[in-house]
Motif scaffolding. Structure first.
Motif, PDB file in Angstrom:
ATOM      1  N   TRP B 173      14.804  54.810  77.559  1.00 41.12           N
ATOM      2  CA  TRP B 173      14.363  54.969  78.939  1.00 41.12           C
ATOM      3  C   TRP B 173      13.758  53.682  79.468  1.00 41.12           C
ATOM      4  CZ3 TRP B 173      13.603  59.578  82.105  1.00 41.12           C
ATOM      5  CH2 TRP B 173      14.363  60.652  81.646  1.00 41.12           C
ATOM      6  N   ASP B 174      13.146  52.942  78.576  1.00 43.32           N
ATOM      7  CA  ASP B 174      12.509  51.706  79.011  1.00 43.32           C
ATOM      8  C   ASP B 174      12.785  50.655  77.941  1.00 43.32           C
ATOM      9  OD1 ASP B 174      11.045  49.891  80.325  1.00 43.32           O
ATOM     10  OD2 ASP B 174       9.091  50.668  79.695  1.00 43.32           O
ATOM     11  N   GLY B 175      13.786  49.806  78.149  1.00 48.75           N
ATOM     12  CA  GLY B 175      14.111  48.812  77.133  1.00 48.75           C
ATOM     13  C   GLY B 175      15.591  48.542  77.106  1.00 48.75           C
ATOM     14  N   ASP B 176      16.008  47.739  76.138  1.00 49.16           N
ATOM     15  CA  ASP B 176      17.400  47.292  76.081  1.00 49.16           C
ATOM     16  C   ASP B 176      18.194  47.956  74.967  1.00 49.16           C
ATOM     17  OD1 ASP B 176      17.460  45.683  78.214  1.00 49.16           O
ATOM     18  OD2 ASP B 176      16.790  43.885  77.151  1.00 49.16           O
ATOM     19  N   LEU B 177      17.563  48.817  74.224  1.00 46.78           N
ATOM     20  CA  LEU B 177      18.244  49.396  73.070  1.00 46.78           C
ATOM     21  C   LEU B 177      18.976  50.671  73.444  1.00 46.78           C
ATOM     22  CD1 LEU B 177      15.444  49.018  70.384  1.00 46.78           C
ATOM     23  CD2 LEU B 177      17.291  47.438  70.923  1.00 46.78           C
ATOM     24  N   PHE B 178      20.031  50.953  72.687  1.00 45.54           N
ATOM     25  CA  PHE B 178      20.630  52.287  72.758  1.00 45.54           C
ATOM     26  C   PHE B 178      20.978  52.735  71.354  1.00 45.54           C
ATOM     27  CE2 PHE B 178      25.040  51.087  72.202  1.00 45.54           C
ATOM     28  CZ  PHE B 178      25.115  49.787  72.694  1.00 45.54           C
ATOM     29  N   ALA B 179      21.056  54.070  71.218  1.00 48.33           N
ATOM     30  CA  ALA B 179      21.293  54.628  69.894  1.00 48.33           C
ATOM     31  C   ALA B 179      22.594  55.397  69.897  1.00 48.33           C
ATOM     32  CB  ALA B 179      20.150  55.555  69.510  1.00 48.33           C
ATOM     33  N   ASP B 186      22.609  54.707  64.511  1.00 53.19           N
ATOM     34  CA  ASP B 186      22.542  53.255  64.671  1.00 53.19           C
ATOM     35  C   ASP B 186      21.819  52.904  65.955  1.00 53.19           C
ATOM     36  OD1 ASP B 186      24.209  52.819  62.401  1.00 53.19           O
ATOM     37  OD2 ASP B 186      25.927  53.422  63.656  1.00 53.19           O
ATOM     38  N   ILE B 187      21.035  51.853  65.882  1.00 55.81           N
ATOM     39  CA  ILE B 187      20.353  51.343  67.055  1.00 55.81           C
ATOM     40  C   ILE B 187      21.012  50.027  67.446  1.00 55.81           C
ATOM     41  CG2 ILE B 187      18.108  50.808  68.060  1.00 55.81           C
ATOM     42  CD1 ILE B 187      18.273  53.594  66.804  1.00 55.81           C
ATOM     43  N   TRP B 188      21.406  49.918  68.703  1.00 54.21           N
ATOM     44  CA  TRP B 188      22.175  48.757  69.159  1.00 54.21           C
ATOM     45  C   TRP B 188      21.401  48.011  70.221  1.00 54.21           C
ATOM     46  CZ3 TRP B 188      27.484  48.133  67.591  1.00 54.21           C
ATOM     47  CH2 TRP B 188      27.987  49.209  66.831  1.00 54.21           C
ATOM     48  N   ASP B 189      21.720  46.755  70.314  1.00 58.79           N
ATOM     49  CA  ASP B 189      21.246  45.937  71.415  1.00 58.79           C
ATOM     50  C   ASP B 189      22.462  45.635  72.288  1.00 58.79           C
ATOM     51  OD1 ASP B 189      20.443  43.371  72.835  1.00 58.79           O
ATOM     52  OD2 ASP B 189      18.579  43.955  71.810  1.00 58.79           O
ATOM     53  N   HIS B 190      22.249  45.379  73.576  1.00 57.67           N
ATOM     54  CA  HIS B 190      23.382  45.121  74.473  1.00 57.67           C
ATOM     55  C   HIS B 190      24.203  43.932  74.015  1.00 57.67           C
ATOM     56  CE1 HIS B 190      22.575  47.614  78.167  1.00 57.67           C
ATOM     57  NE2 HIS B 190      21.587  47.923  77.345  1.00 57.67           N
ATOM     58  N   ASN B 191      23.555  42.928  73.478  1.00 58.21           N
ATOM     59  CA  ASN B 191      24.226  41.653  73.249  1.00 58.21           C
ATOM     60  C   ASN B 191      24.664  41.437  71.802  1.00 58.21           C
ATOM     61  OD1 ASN B 191      23.651  41.071  75.938  1.00 58.21           O
ATOM     62  ND2 ASN B 191      21.579  40.416  75.346  1.00 58.21           N
ATOM     63  N   ARG B 192      24.409  42.410  70.931  1.00 62.46           N
ATOM     64  CA  ARG B 192      24.791  42.225  69.537  1.00 62.46           C
ATOM     65  C   ARG B 192      26.017  43.071  69.229  1.00 62.46           C
ATOM     66  NH1 ARG B 192      20.140  40.858  66.438  1.00 62.46           N
ATOM     67  NH2 ARG B 192      18.863  39.518  67.764  1.00 62.46           N
ATOM     68  N   SER B 193      26.921  42.525  68.480  1.00 68.93           N
ATOM     69  CA  SER B 193      28.139  43.273  68.171  1.00 68.93           C
ATOM     70  C   SER B 193      27.920  44.226  66.997  1.00 68.93           C
ATOM     71  CB  SER B 193      29.276  42.312  67.853  1.00 68.93           C
ATOM     72  OG  SER B 193      28.925  41.567  66.717  1.00 68.93           O
ATOM     73  N   VAL B 209      21.986  62.730  70.133  1.00 70.04           N
ATOM     74  CA  VAL B 209      20.824  61.848  70.065  1.00 70.04           C
ATOM     75  C   VAL B 209      20.206  61.753  71.453  1.00 70.04           C
ATOM     76  CG1 VAL B 209      22.308  59.831  70.364  1.00 70.04           C
ATOM     77  CG2 VAL B 209      20.033  59.543  69.407  1.00 70.04           C
ATOM     78  N   ARG B 210      18.883  61.794  71.514  1.00 68.01           N
ATOM     79  CA  ARG B 210      18.199  61.630  72.791  1.00 68.01           C
ATOM     80  C   ARG B 210      16.914  60.848  72.591  1.00 68.01           C
ATOM     81  NH1 ARG B 210      19.514  65.149  77.213  1.00 68.01           N
ATOM     82  NH2 ARG B 210      21.758  65.300  77.015  1.00 68.01           N
ATOM     83  N   PHE B 211      16.680  59.861  73.452  1.00 67.69           N
ATOM     84  CA  PHE B 211      15.433  59.102  73.415  1.00 67.69           C
ATOM     85  C   PHE B 211      14.345  59.872  74.138  1.00 67.69           C
ATOM     86  CE2 PHE B 211      17.760  55.288  72.191  1.00 67.69           C
ATOM     87  CZ  PHE B 211      16.816  54.680  71.386  1.00 67.69           C
ATOM     88  N   ASN B 212      13.107  59.664  73.705  1.00 69.98           N
ATOM     89  CA  ASN B 212      11.974  60.291  74.359  1.00 69.98           C
ATOM     90  C   ASN B 212      11.684  59.577  75.676  1.00 69.98           C
ATOM     91  OD1 ASN B 212       9.293  60.934  75.121  1.00 69.98           O
ATOM     92  ND2 ASN B 212       8.964  61.718  73.055  1.00 69.98           N
ATOM     93  N   PRO B 213      11.507  60.311  76.758  1.00 67.19           N
ATOM     94  CA  PRO B 213      11.263  59.659  78.044  1.00 67.19           C
ATOM     95  C   PRO B 213       9.880  59.025  78.161  1.00 67.19           C
ATOM     96  CG  PRO B 213      11.224  62.045  78.295  1.00 67.19           C
ATOM     97  CD  PRO B 213      11.647  61.767  76.896  1.00 67.19           C
ATOM     98  N   ASN B 217      10.214  54.336  71.915  1.00 68.91           N
ATOM     99  CA  ASN B 217      10.675  54.075  70.559  1.00 68.91           C
ATOM    100  C   ASN B 217      10.949  55.333  69.746  1.00 68.91           C
ATOM    101  OD1 ASN B 217      10.764  51.305  70.672  1.00 68.91           O
ATOM    102  ND2 ASN B 217       8.551  51.181  70.455  1.00 68.91           N
ATOM    103  N   ILE B 218      10.810  56.483  70.372  1.00 75.34           N
ATOM    104  CA  ILE B 218      11.013  57.726  69.622  1.00 75.34           C
ATOM    105  C   ILE B 218      12.302  58.373  70.070  1.00 75.34           C
ATOM    106  CG2 ILE B 218      10.116  60.068  69.355  1.00 75.34           C
ATOM    107  CD1 ILE B 218       7.416  58.907  69.047  1.00 75.34           C
ATOM    108  N   LEU B 219      13.088  58.833  69.127  1.00 77.73           N
ATOM    109  CA  LEU B 219      14.301  59.551  69.488  1.00 77.73           C
ATOM    110  C   LEU B 219      14.492  60.744  68.568  1.00 77.73           C
ATOM    111  CD1 LEU B 219      17.525  58.061  68.149  1.00 77.73           C
ATOM    112  CD2 LEU B 219      15.477  56.736  67.923  1.00 77.73           C
TER     113      LEU B 219
END
Lengths: 576, 452
Positions: B173-179, B186-193, B209-213, B217-219
């Motif tokens: 919800w707040d940040g650059d990561l996605f799971a 897996d936790i990904w960054d926009h710019n990493r392959s 998978v759902r991130f906490n709003p 950092n909690i999912l």
């Protein structure tokens, strides 16, 4: 299961609490404009507050509390006893809202009401009941004094009259067939016509466009142009008419003591009851709960609702015929007058006499502020409850010209005016303090335009109440009926039921069958079986609930165990 | 003698000019209004009836996909845009106002299983069974204008290939990561392959998978071993896990109370949990008659929408045991994904019949701009209805919902079965030693164990 029960009981409690208070508090809250003070106002206010703090502050807060109580419509629910936390939270929130809106309404009453009520105060040795109408007319403003007049129509009297709920329009009807509608704001005669037959009573329907008249043979409905719209033959020769505003029901009592309720929107006859107490021309609807009360010649008053053929209440009020009947708008107070020269005030919550006054009256009416007008011959007397404890005493009196016989008294709503219909026409006198000074545009608006009238007609039709909502205590609606333990039927009832069942079984006819299956012996046998079958459940019931208690049964057993020679002593020993 | 009588001059109580509004005077005295309760009751009854008359929740269907709709994502920065992915690998961006496709992305080789949009609304992340994660540029201008050039296809910003098929994806919800969820989380960054972090607890596949709003950092994930796991990105290993008797298909966090989440379970129920106290559910939401496939919370946090394999969409109160509303049409098949719109007034469902459907969240709500008087009237009727809702006539009208015969029958069958089970249990308890068979609430019964 326990949870469910708990929920139920708590809900019941809450609904009882709701039951004590009605109201559209929510709407009130929305529509109350906020008070806006400028800084100087505040300064002024505070200075005054500091100056008179010791003397007035307490008084003001007490007065406000009183007003808040009025708008709260009863006590708050007792939330302490609730088990259900969720419900408790919801109710607490709601109670809070009720309190706030009551406070806002009390504040609005204190600051925002546009006009003040009328009053009449005597000075020195003056007495209010000695003050003449001419004196009052000289003192009040021009607009007020205009409301004092006599219309003399000697030929077609005696006259009866009726006002619309807003007090704007009046309809009058002479016994000999003269009918008229008058706009009271500018004293215009809207329509006047002659039906050339006896008119006994006249009443407005839901607005000034229609009115009903009880004529010689039938009841008719006219519109305001004098066009006859309906002839209601089923009512017969009605003596008295009443219109139940919220239910759109026209109630009438006819020569034979039959009470009719007709729905004027659909034309359906909702109720048709024989009062069984003879001819009566005293009928009045209680504005608080729309129950119709009829006074009879035997001194009884019966109260009716359209959904039951038996009266709700039958009370003996007078020795001798009842001559007049009136209800206070708060619904708790009823005034009755009889030929026994007594006027009685009743508390309708306890059905008890509060006060008995000497006097005779042919007609009575309560004003909006609770003044009671009575009339004998050509003499009008107004009683007032000065103390607030329902103790009525003389307030004003007035005599119209000698020889005029007063037929009908009616206070004009939202005005300090009493309309008098008498044998020589109609008059109007000023009674200061009788009317409600502030009207509510959404309830009854004396300055209603035709567009507003149309709008209101539609809304009131949408909110038309079904006849089932008429009951002695209208605040019961919305509350949950407390569960009552099922009572055991009395022995006689059981026996009667058994007899009925047996009779029915005996009377049942059998199908004709061939090949000797309908022989008399067979039929008799079948009947016997049927009777036994009908009896069986009752017998089983009896066997199960054997009327004897344990102790008694034990005693009988004991008796049986004793040798026969000793049995006669067994009881004696017990007696000792 | 002092005397005063009421006298009202017409000028004071009527409007001055014909253009003015009519003057209104109020007096709230209860004595002027007799039989208030009866009048209110009649109004409540009429309001309930009118509500039934005006209950037309279905707004329209959006067709265009050529296979079942498997996932959807709403754009946090554009109210009327919604993304949908289908089983044939197609990804589309829809304009809810005109109900048309605004943009079609080339998509994946296999089924699209997860879609999510970054917080700023510029990047769309999709994943699928072809073991790729693709990042797309969201065409902002075309959403704004919603022109008819619907073949506005775009190239992916990036394609990351990984070693297993993906089942779900969600953005922080707040940040650059996605799971992403698959054989592992897996936790990904926009710019990493490659994923920046990977979690595994047991060998089974994570399916949602759902991130906490509230806490970025909690999912929470659910897996096919019937577990619900809570991860903290700051820790090296997963934080907590519960295992239920049946699989959880989807999870949604309550955006207003971010410690609470609701799990859509295979056993036809939804379970609301407090993530700090996982040993029992806070509330069990029953009414579906088949597996609940997806769940989404309203932005108000007071209600959530569920889509089920029984071909219905239901709306529940966040603390209500039964659904407030049920939506179905003859043509809607198994519902795979549902979303609440960002203004809490619409619900979108995607189903097996390749359509997205747009519903009103309140079935009888009046659409369009309301005048203040209209709004007040609606509020008043709502309040009156609420006040008299326990009376039998009002209750009957308010509660009644027409159900397709299959669902009605299935519901009654389920009721019979659960009743039988309850009776059996009761009898067993009655005939065994007191205390030997403890009573267990439904809130606890479906949980096997809690692992830390």
């Amino acid at each position: 299961m326990a949870d469910v029960e708990k929920g139920l009981s708590s809900r019941r409690r809450s609904t009882i609490a709701r039951g004590r208070r009605g109201g559209r508090r929510r709407k009130n809250l929305n529509s109350i404009p906020y008070l806006v003070f400028t800084f100087s106002d505040f300064q002024l206010f505070f200075e005054h507050a500091f100056d008179f703090q010791s003397t007035y502050c307490l008084g003001i807060s007490e007065e406000e509390d009183m007003n808040v109580m009025k708008y709260l419509r009863g006590e708050a629910a007792n939330l302490e006893v609730l088990q259900d936390k969720k419900l408790k939270g919801q109710l607490a929130l709601r109670e809070d809202l009720y309190g706030k809106s009551a406070k806002a309404a009390a504040k609005a009453e204190k600051w925002l009401m546009p006009s003040e009520g009328g009053y009449l105060e005597a000075e020195g040795i003056e007495r209010t009941w000695n003050i003449k109408q001419e004196t009052i007319a000289r003192e009040v403003d021009l607009l007020g004094s205009r409301n004092q007049y006599d219309i003399i129509l000697p030929d077609l009297g005696p006259y009866t009259l009726d006002f619309t709920p807003s007090g704007r329009y009046m309809t009058v009807a002479g016994r000999k067939g003269h009918m008229a509608i008058v706009d009271m704001k500018n004293m215009n005669l809207i329509k006047e016509f002659q039906v050339r037959e006896t008119v006994r009573d006249v009443v407005f329907l839901h607005n000034e466009m229609f009115f009903a008249a009880a004529q010689k043979k039938y009841t008719y409905i006219y519109d305001r142009n004098g066009t006859e719209l309906h002839c209601l033959k089923e009512h017969g020769a009605a003596l008295k008419l009443q219109f139940l505003n919220k239910h759109f029901l026209l109630a009438s009592i006819n020569k034979f003591g039959q009470l009719h309720y007709q729905d004027v929107t659909t034309g359906e006859m909702v109720g048709n009851f024989r009062t069984g107490l003879g001819r009566s021309n005293v009928m009045q609807v209680n504005p608080f709960n729309s129950v119709v009360a009829v006074g009879h010649s035997g001194g009884t008053i019966s109260m009716w609702k359209p959904t039951s053929s038996a009266p709700l209440v039958k009370m003996l009020c007078h020795h001798g015929p009842v001559t007049a009947l009136a209800f206070h708008s708060n619904g708790h107070l009823m005034a009755t007058a009889g030929m026994d020269r007594k006027i009685k005030l009743w508390d309708l919550r306890k059905f008890e006499v509060l006060q008995t006054l000497p006097g005779h009256t042919k007609t009575m009416n309560f004003s909006q502020k609770g003044l009671l007008a009575t009339a004998t011959g050509s003499f009008v007397q107004i009683l007032r409850d000065f103390s607030g404890s329902q103790n009525y005493s003389r307030y004003m009196s007035h005599s119209i010209a000698k020889g005029y016989q007063i037929q009908k008294l009616a206070f004009r709503p939202y005005e300090d005016v009493l309309g008098i219909g008498h044998s020589m026409g109609w008059s109007s006198i000023l009674i200061p303090g009788s009317g409600e000074p502030n009207f509510d545009s959404w309830v009854a608006n004396p300055f209603e335009t035709s567009k507003q009238r149309k709008e209101r007609e539609v809304h009131s039709l949408l909110d038309k109440l079904p006849p089932e909502t008429i009951m002695l205590n209208p605040t019961k609606i919305g509350s949950v009926k407390p569960t009552r333990k099922k009572e055991k039927p009395a022995k006689q009832e059981i026996e009667a039921e058994l007899e009925g069942a047996v009779e029915a079984a005996k009377k049942a006819s059998f199908k004709k069958k061939t090949k000797g299956r309908s022989k008399p012996s067979k039929v008799a046998k079948k009947k016997k079986e049927a009777v036994y079958k009908a009896k069986k459940p009752f017998l089983e019931q009896e066997a199960k609930g054997e009327g004897l208690s344990k102790k008694k049964r034990k005693n009988i057993e004991e008796e049986n165990q004793l040798p026969r020679s000793l049995q006669r002593f067994a009881r004696k020993r017990q007696a000792n | 003698m002092k005397v005063k009588v009421i006298s009202r001059s017409t000028d004071e109580f009527t409007r001055e000019r014909s253009q003015d509004l009519q003057r209104v005077f109020r007096n709230f005295d209860p004595n002027l209004r007799s039989q208030e309760k009866a009048v209110e009751y009649v109004r409540a009854l009429n309001a309930a009836k009118l509500d039934k008359i005006f209950a037309r929740p279905f707004i329209g269907a959006m067709d265009g996909h050529i296979d079942a709709v498997s996932c959807m994502a709403k754009n946090p920065s554009h109210l009327k845009g919604i993304f949908s992915g289908s089983m044939d690998g197609d990804i589309r961006l829809w304009d809810l106002a005109s109900r048309r496709t605004v943009c079609q992305f080339p998509g994946h080789q296999g089924a699209v299983r997860g879609l999510t949009v970054s917080t700023d609304g510029r990047v769309l992340v999709s994943c699928g069974t072809d073991s790729t994660v693709r990042l797309w540029n969201v065409p902002v201008s075309s959403i704004m204008e919603s022109n008819d050039s619907s073949n506005n296809s775009a190239k992916p910003l990036a394609v990351y290939v990984w070693k297993h098929a993906f089942w779900a994806v969600d953005h922080q919800w707040d940040g650059d990561l996605f799971a992403t969820a698959g054989a592992q989380v897996d936790i990904w960054d926009h710019n990493r392959s490659q994923p920046v972090n990977s979690f595994e607890w047991g060998k089974d596949t994570a399916i949602s998978v759902r991130f906490n709003p509230g806490e970025p950092n909690i999912l929470a994930t659910s897996a096919s071993d019937r577990s619900i796991t809570i991860f903290d990105l700051r820790l090296a290993s997963p934080a907590r896990k519960i295992i239920m008797r049946t699989k959880t298909n989807s999870i949604a966090w309550n955006p207003m109370e971010p410690m609470n989440f609701t799990a859509a379970n295979e056993d036809c129920n939804c379970y609301s949990y407090d993530s700090r106290k996982l040993d029992e559910a806070r509330c069990v939401h029953k009414d579906h008659v088949s597996a609940v496939m997806d769940i989404d919370y309203s932005p108000t946090g007071r209600e959530f929408v569920t889509g089920s394999y029984d071909r219905t969409v239901r709306i529940f109160q966040y603390n209500g045991g039964h659904s407030r509303e049920v939506y179905h049409t003859k043509r809607m098949q198994r519902v795979f994904c549902v979303k609440f719109s960002c203004d809490a007034s619409y619900v979108i469902s995607g189903s097996d019949d390749t359509n997205l459907r747009l519903w009103k969240a309140k079935a009888s709500e009046q659409l369009g701009v309301l005048l203040p008087r209209e709004r007040k009237k609606h509020e008043y009727l709502e309040a009156v209805k609420n006040r008299y809702k326990h009376l039998p006539e009002v209750k009957r009208i308010v509660r009644h919902r027409h159900l397709p015969r299959a669902i009605y029958k299935a519901a009654s069958l389920r009721r019979i079965m659960s009743e039988a089970e309850r009776k059996k249990e009761e009898r067993r308890r009655a005939h065994s030693a007191p205390g030997s068979i403890p009573k267990e609430a439904l809130r606890k019964r479906r949980i096997i164990e809690e692992v830390e």
